[in-house]
Design an enzyme around this catalytic site. Structure first.
Site, PDB file in Angstrom:
ATOM      1  N   GLY A 128       0.613  -1.122   0.147  1.00 56.39           N
ATOM      2  CA  GLY A 128       0.101  -0.072   0.170  1.00 56.39           C
ATOM      3  C   GLY A 128       0.811   1.094  -0.047  1.00 56.39           C
ATOM      4  O   GLY A 128       0.333   2.407  -0.152  1.00 56.39           O
ATOM      5  N   GLY A 129       2.133   1.288   0.281  1.00 57.62           N
ATOM      6  CA  GLY A 129       2.978   2.636   0.140  1.00 57.62           C
ATOM      7  C   GLY A 129       2.894   3.401   1.353  1.00 57.62           C
ATOM      8  O   GLY A 129       2.023   3.313   2.305  1.00 57.62           O
ATOM      9  N   CYS A 172       1.018   6.122   0.880  1.00 55.43           N
ATOM     10  CA  CYS A 172      -0.355   6.568   0.989  1.00 55.43           C
ATOM     11  C   CYS A 172      -1.364   5.849   2.202  1.00 55.43           C
ATOM     12  O   CYS A 172      -1.927   6.278   3.037  1.00 55.43           O
ATOM     13  CB  CYS A 172      -0.959   6.664  -0.155  1.00 55.43           C
ATOM     14  SG  CYS A 172      -2.807   6.956  -0.130  1.00 55.43           S
ATOM     15  N   ALA A 197      14.389  -4.644  -4.052  1.00 63.68           N
ATOM     16  CA  ALA A 197      14.852  -4.675  -5.252  1.00 63.68           C
ATOM     17  C   ALA A 197      15.832  -3.570  -5.685  1.00 63.68           C
ATOM     18  O   ALA A 197      15.810  -2.455  -5.459  1.00 63.68           O
ATOM     19  CB  ALA A 197      13.455  -4.454  -6.205  1.00 63.68           C
ATOM     20  N   GLY A 239       2.723  23.470   4.416  1.00 59.22           N
ATOM     21  CA  GLY A 239       2.295  22.862   3.361  1.00 59.22           C
ATOM     22  C   GLY A 239       1.004  22.143   3.793  1.00 59.22           C
ATOM     23  O   GLY A 239       0.566  22.095   4.764  1.00 59.22           O
ATOM     24  N   GLY A 255       7.682  18.800   3.531  1.00 59.22           N
ATOM     25  CA  GLY A 255       7.670  18.096   2.474  1.00 59.22           C
ATOM     26  C   GLY A 255       8.466  16.731   2.414  1.00 59.22           C
ATOM     27  O   GLY A 255       8.611  16.339   3.264  1.00 59.22           O
ATOM     28  N   ASP A 296       5.395   9.680  -6.824  1.00 62.61           N
ATOM     29  CA  ASP A 296       6.149  10.401  -6.039  1.00 62.61           C
ATOM     30  C   ASP A 296       7.821  10.491  -6.396  1.00 62.61           C
ATOM     31  O   ASP A 296       8.451  11.389  -6.368  1.00 62.61           O
ATOM     32  CB  ASP A 296       6.143  10.214  -4.522  1.00 62.61           C
ATOM     33  CG  ASP A 296       4.664  10.697  -3.891  1.00 62.61           C
ATOM     34  OD1 ASP A 296       4.193  10.884  -4.576  1.00 62.61           O
ATOM     35  OD2 ASP A 296       5.054  10.614  -2.711  1.00 62.61           O
ATOM     36  N   HIS A 342     -30.510  21.864  -6.412  1.00 61.45           N
ATOM     37  CA  HIS A 342     -30.838  22.923  -5.368  1.00 61.45           C
ATOM     38  C   HIS A 342     -31.478  22.145  -4.156  1.00 61.45           C
ATOM     39  O   HIS A 342     -32.308  21.423  -4.366  1.00 61.45           O
ATOM     40  CB  HIS A 342     -31.679  24.289  -5.797  1.00 61.45           C
ATOM     41  CG  HIS A 342     -31.885  25.153  -4.824  1.00 61.45           C
ATOM     42  ND1 HIS A 342     -30.975  25.929  -4.144  1.00 61.45           N
ATOM     43  CD2 HIS A 342     -33.114  25.311  -4.018  1.00 61.45           C
ATOM     44  CE1 HIS A 342     -31.753  26.609  -3.224  1.00 61.45           C
ATOM     45  NE2 HIS A 342     -32.749  26.195  -2.953  1.00 61.45           N
TER      46      HIS A 342
END
Length: 448
Positions: free
Chosen positions: A37-38, A40, A112, A176, A260, A300, A431
């Site tokens: 999932g890295g 995020c 890897a 940020g 960052g 990224d 609306h």
């Protein structure tokens, strides 16, 4: 082992790309050295948004009297909030594992690195493929200042999300996306929050009007900001910074370094493959291909747009290029959202950027306080700002306020089809809804 495609990294770019490639008949090997999932899923979007939901509920309860609900008790448990966050992450991680277990995808857990332009070594075993996609994501940046390396009080966002207890006072360095989201979350959780930012305004991707108004709204929630301030050191429980030629200090129990993220390229041995890169990331063209034919970089790691959904769409585009298939994906139109309270979102160019680039534009604004649905929701704080070029084509939209991300998504979809303000103004909107503000802006632009 020979295969059609090797993907390094299983974040949103990696696992969605693997799924798409397998659906299109490719045999895929995907390598992951950490959690599926890295960033995020494990250390970014998902756990942060889980906490943002906790914070939102707390804020609603604190304002319950406005809705005629008296005597609502508030007994917040950070431990239970952390358990909920971890449970959500575990559930989604399990889903990624299931996705990567389908026929056509071979998941290998391990480190890897390149042996050459067609060979990747994973856990000592060599794998070859005519196409390789690098999707290794990013890691937190930090400032090289006095006291950073020696101080245990300095955390990155990774450490903040892994915390088991809340600090009483937090100084956030950076305004940020990461800094602003945590400022709102931690403030709602009861922490005393101060933000120190080098730039004149927060969230530089947002239009200046929207960013300033959002910051003022967050200030009214109790967060203190020091803008145009350069952090010089972390010393003795304080953050030392210079502002307007004077040195100042903020005391804190923890310092969140939110300056960052940077591409995660260490250990890939890109030199062996001849792949060009810099501290900013791996160089990639419009098809996400590096200088080496057949090797691609998405998400990224190429530092084009550090967004999970950007990584996903870049991966799909890269696979289409590998297959020789055309698509209509607009990577130049990339919406983004900041889940502060109130939240903010944007797509396209800002008015400031138009001036710098010499682009003639017109702008229109709509305020939440004049929108019936916003007032009924008790969400009168907010604004939508839309930009159109000389031809009337929508070239940007920026918003802060409840459900800004949903509002901007509509505009993003229309921008992908080069929609004009006049055309948007002619589209019927339900609306009462917040999206009527989009139509209001479009009508104003169309009227000239």
């Amino acid at each position: 082992m020979n295969t059609d495609l090797i993907i390094i990294g299983s974040g949103p770019g990696g696992y969605r790309t693997a799924e798409y490639a397998a659906q299109n008949g490719m045999n895929v090997v995907i390598a992951e050295r950490a959690d599926l999932g890295g960033t995020c899923l494990n250390k970014g979007c998902i756990p942060t948004k889980a906490y943002a939901r906790n914070a939102g509920i707390i804020d609603t309860l604190r304002n319950s009297e406005a809705f005629g609900v008296g005597g609502a008790s508030l007994d917040f448990s950070f431990a239970r909030a952390a358990e909920r966050k971890d449970s959500i992450v575990a559930t989604l991680r399990s889903g990624v594992e299931s996705l990567l277990s389908v026929p056509g995808i071979t998941l290998i857990r391990g480190e890897a690195h390149f042996k050459d332009a067609r060979t990747v070594e994973i856990n000592g075993e060599e794998h070859t493929a005519p196409a390789i996609i690098i999707a290794t994501g990013s890691v937190p940046k930090t400032l090289h200042i006095e006291g950073i390396g020696d101080s245990t009080m300095v955390w990155t966002s990774d450490q903040m999300l892994a915390a088991t207890a809340l600090p009483r006072r937090v100084c956030i360095v950076g305004a940020g996306v990461i800094g602003m989201e945590f400022a709102c979350i931690l403030s709602s959780f009861g922490c005393e929050v101060t933000v120190v930012e080098y730039l004149k305004e927060c969230l530089p991707m947002l239009d200046g009007d929207v960013a300033k108004r959002l910051r003022k709204a967050v200030e009214r929630r109790g967060v203190k900001f020091f803008m145009q301030s350069a952090v010089e050191a972390v010393r003795g429980g304080s953050v030392i910074f210079s502002r307007k030629g004077k040195q100042e200090a903020v005391e804190a129990d923890r310092v969140l370094m939110a300056v960052g993220r940077k591409p995660a390229i260490n250990g890939l041995n890109l030199e062996a493959a001849g792949v060009e890169y810099s501290p900013k990331g791996i160089t990639a063209d419009g098809n996400l291909q590096t200088n080496v034919p057949g090797i691609y970089a998405i998400g990224d790691v190429n530092a084009r747009q550090m967004l999970a959904h950007a990584a996903t769409m870049q991966g799909i585009h890269a696979v289409n290029h590998i297959l020789g298939r055309a698509d209509s994906i607009r990577l130049d139109i990339m919406p983004s959202a900041i889940f502060t309270h109130p939240e903010a979102a944007c797509v396209g160019i800002t008015e400031e950027a138009c001036k710098v680039q010499g682009i003639t534009c017109r702008t229109a604004r709509a305020n939440y306080r004049a929108n019936g649905k916003a007032l009924a929701m008790g969400e009168a704080e907010g604004m939508v700002k839309m930009l159109a070029d000389e031809r009337g084509r929508i070239i940007g939209c920026h918003a802060y306020g409840a459900h800004s991300a949903d509002i901007i998504q509509e505009v993003s979809a229309l921008m992908c089809r080069d929609t004009t303000a006049a055309q948007l103004a002619d589209i019927t909107h339900i609306h009462p809804t917040l999206s009527e503000m989009v139509q209001e802006c479009a009508a104003a632009l169309a009227a000239g």
